[in-house]
Design a protein around this motif. Structure first.
Motif, PDB file in Angstrom:
ATOM      1  N   PRO A  45       0.799  -1.242   0.000  1.00  0.00           N
ATOM      2  CA  PRO A  45       0.000   0.000   0.000  1.00  0.00           C
ATOM      3  C   PRO A  45       0.822   1.278   0.000  1.00  0.00           C
ATOM      4  O   PRO A  45       0.395   2.294  -0.563  1.00  0.00           O
ATOM      5  N   ALA A  46       2.001   1.251   0.598  1.00  0.00           N
ATOM      6  CA  ALA A  46       2.831   2.454   0.647  1.00  0.00           C
ATOM      7  C   ALA A  46       3.285   2.902  -0.740  1.00  0.00           C
ATOM      8  O   ALA A  46       3.671   4.067  -0.928  1.00  0.00           O
ATOM      9  N   TYR A  47       3.208   1.994  -1.725  1.00  0.00           N
ATOM     10  CA  TYR A  47       3.681   2.322  -3.073  1.00  0.00           C
ATOM     11  C   TYR A  47       2.544   2.559  -4.063  1.00  0.00           C
ATOM     12  O   TYR A  47       2.782   2.968  -5.196  1.00  0.00           O
ATOM     13  N   LEU A  48       1.311   2.302  -3.635  1.00  0.00           N
ATOM     14  CA  LEU A  48       0.197   2.398  -4.572  1.00  0.00           C
ATOM     15  C   LEU A  48      -0.131   3.830  -4.971  1.00  0.00           C
ATOM     16  O   LEU A  48      -0.755   4.059  -6.014  1.00  0.00           O
ATOM     17  N   SER A  49       0.284   4.775  -4.194  1.00  0.00           N
ATOM     18  CA  SER A  49       0.034   6.183  -4.543  1.00  0.00           C
ATOM     19  C   SER A  49       1.078   6.732  -5.507  1.00  0.00           C
ATOM     20  O   SER A  49       0.982   7.885  -5.937  1.00  0.00           O
ATOM     21  N   THR A  50       2.072   5.918  -5.867  1.00  0.00           N
ATOM     22  CA  THR A  50       3.102   6.332  -6.822  1.00  0.00           C
ATOM     23  C   THR A  50       2.830   5.687  -8.175  1.00  0.00           C
ATOM     24  O   THR A  50       1.939   4.851  -8.314  1.00  0.00           O
ATOM     25  N   HIS A  51       3.605   6.065  -9.195  1.00  0.00           N
ATOM     26  CA  HIS A  51       3.422   5.468 -10.519  1.00  0.00           C
ATOM     27  C   HIS A  51       3.949   4.030 -10.577  1.00  0.00           C
ATOM     28  O   HIS A  51       3.646   3.294 -11.514  1.00  0.00           O
TER      29      HIS A  51
END
Length: 492
Positions: free
Chosen positions: A147-153
């Protein structure tokens, strides 16, 4: 470019005791063959074994007569025999070069004499099944971290910082100080090699390789239009032919060398610390970039390897590049590899990577990072399994294939077996009918070399290994009428 020439001293050393044949392994007798014929047979065997690369020139008659303390007439007669049999090709005004006669090349004919009545054991891949519990835990951890990476491309051309830090830390622990900006994460070691070759070489360039070598590396070199320059690995010790590496680098002006120095695939050899220091000097003296493939480095079985080769190179890291992978250590389905190089080359590689992909799977990177955190415990279990399976394979070979020779691998995943006759391709074609899929020796060489060798991995379950050796022995017996009268192996 001038023809690369084999040194007379190197050839004399590799010929070993070429004037003698083996009786029962405990005594020697003088051969009845004429000296010139025995010498020609010795050279022929070295060509088949891949230890005299195709395309090189043999030493001059004068130099070889001095090295072997024979008359020039004897050397002339031996070379004449090799020409007549197609092992030397002569061109007007040029040095004769080593070749394989057409009859010695694999013909691809499937020699099946019966159908397999049971399961077929695939021995063509040197890879273990996954450590199930560890892999499930790794991907479970990765899912929680995702989840910590889902807001990035989600596209990271050089890889996630957390994984690059873990890889850099592992290098530092092994004696090679490394920072995350020296690491690029790739989708497997094969992509790492492809990116490096595409950046460091151009079509037509020479690339030095140890011989035999990893088949997919040969394919990568050919795909970019470069030309592999084989430097044979001697069978009598763990030392690479560093004199041959230096000579080949100077004679071919090779820009790049690709070598597997930690539990070499397929031979299982490991280059010692002195050899690593010398190889680093060769790379520096010849202005050649050395690509060291460390995909097997974690799989030591008898003793840990020396420090990384790059620790003997320039502080700037411009002469030695290292590639690694999680696939052999953990699981082939985990497509995580990496490159360690100086930051400027990492930036260059990241720019060229866009033509291939935009980054490696985030989930796979997170899982690999989890595995590296608990690497020692996982790897020791893997090493214990490999030690036991190596013993099972060796016992089965001793029982069913007693005439086959090998030098015990000190790590890695396979044995490199010398067959009494040059029938590796025919054996690989025949063996499936008896219950085994084999990797023929020529897969690991250039232009048909290694017909007298077979790679046999010890990565399968013990019962499967025993069954595979039994099947291989049965297939070899089926070929017996066609291999009678073959010359014995060279004596070292």
């Amino acid at each position: 470019m001038a023809t690369r020439v084999l040194h007379a001293t190197s050839l004399a050393r590799d010929l070993g005791r070429w004037r003698t044949d083996a009786d029962d392994g405990s005594s020697r007798r003088r051969t009845s063959r004429p000296t010139y014929r025995a010498l020609a047979d010795g050279v022929r065997l070295l060509i088949h074994d891949g230890r005299i690369p195709l395309g090189v020139g043999l030493p001059s008659e004068r130099d070889l007569s001095a090295a072997l303390e024979l008359s020039r007439t004897t050397i002339t007669s031996s070379y004449a025999v090799l020409r007549e049999e197609g092992y030397l090709i002569s061109k007007q005004g040029a040095r004769s070069t080593v070749a394989l006669p057409d009859a010695a090349r694999p013909n691809g004919i499937l020699l099946q004499t019966k159908s397999s009545s049971g399961p077929v054991v695939d021995m063509s891949h040197a890879a273990m099944a996954a450590p199930t519990e560890a892999m499930l835990a790794a991907y479970g951890s990765a899912l929680q971290a995702l989840p910590a990476y889902l807001s990035t491309h989600g596209m990271e051309p050089i890889g996630l910082a957390v994984l690059r830090e873990a890889i850099a830390r592992r290098f530092t622990e092994r004696g090679l100080a490394t920072t995350p900006d020296q690491i690029m994460v790739t989708s497997g070691a094969q992509q790492a090699l492809g990116l490096l070759l595409g950046t460091l070489t151009s079509p037509g360039d020479r690339v030095l390789i140890d011989h035999p070598t990893y088949p997919n590396a040969l394919e990568a070199i050919r795909r970019i239009g470069a030309r592999p320059v084989p430097v044979p690995i001697r069978p009598d010790d763990d030392a690479w032919d560093l004199e041959g590496v230096r000579s080949a680098a100077r004679q071919t002006a090779a820009k790049v060398a690709y070598m597997i120095l930690d539990y070499h695939n397929p031979t299982g050899r490991c280059l010692d610390a002195d050899g690593r220091a010398e190889l680093a000097r060769i790379a520096r003296d010849t202005s050649m970039t050395l690509i060291v493939d460390e995909t097997m480095v974690d799989l030591w079985l008898d003793s840990p390897p020396p420090p990384p080769v790059a620790s003997f190179g320039r502080v700037s890291g411009t002469d030695i590049v290292t590639i690694g992978s999680a696939s052999k250590s953990y699981w082939g389905g985990l497509r995580i590899g990496w490159i360690r190089a100086n930051p400027s080359l990492i930036s260059q590689l990241a720019g060229s990577r866009a033509a291939h992909d935009l980054g490696t799977s985030i989930m796979d990177q997170l899982a690999a990072g989890f595995l590296l955190e608990d690497a020692d415990a996982i790897l020791e279990t893997r090493r214990m399994q490999l030690r036991e399976r190596r013993r099972v394979l060796e016992d089965a070979i001793a029982e069913h294939l007693p005439g086959w020779r090998y030098r015990r691998s000190t790590g890695g995943m396979s044995l490199w077996l010398q067959i009494p006759a040059p029938v590796s391709s025919a054996l690989a074609a025949t063996a499936p009918a008896f219950g085994a899929v084999l990797a023929a020796g020529p897969r690991f060489g250039v232009e048909g070399a290694f017909e007298r060798f077979l790679r046999m991995p010890y990565t399968r379950e013990p019962a499967e290994l025993a069954a595979a050796v039994t099947a291989t022995a049965a297939a070899y017996r089926a070929l017996a009428p066609s291999v009678e009268g073959q010359q014995p192996a060279l004596v070292f």
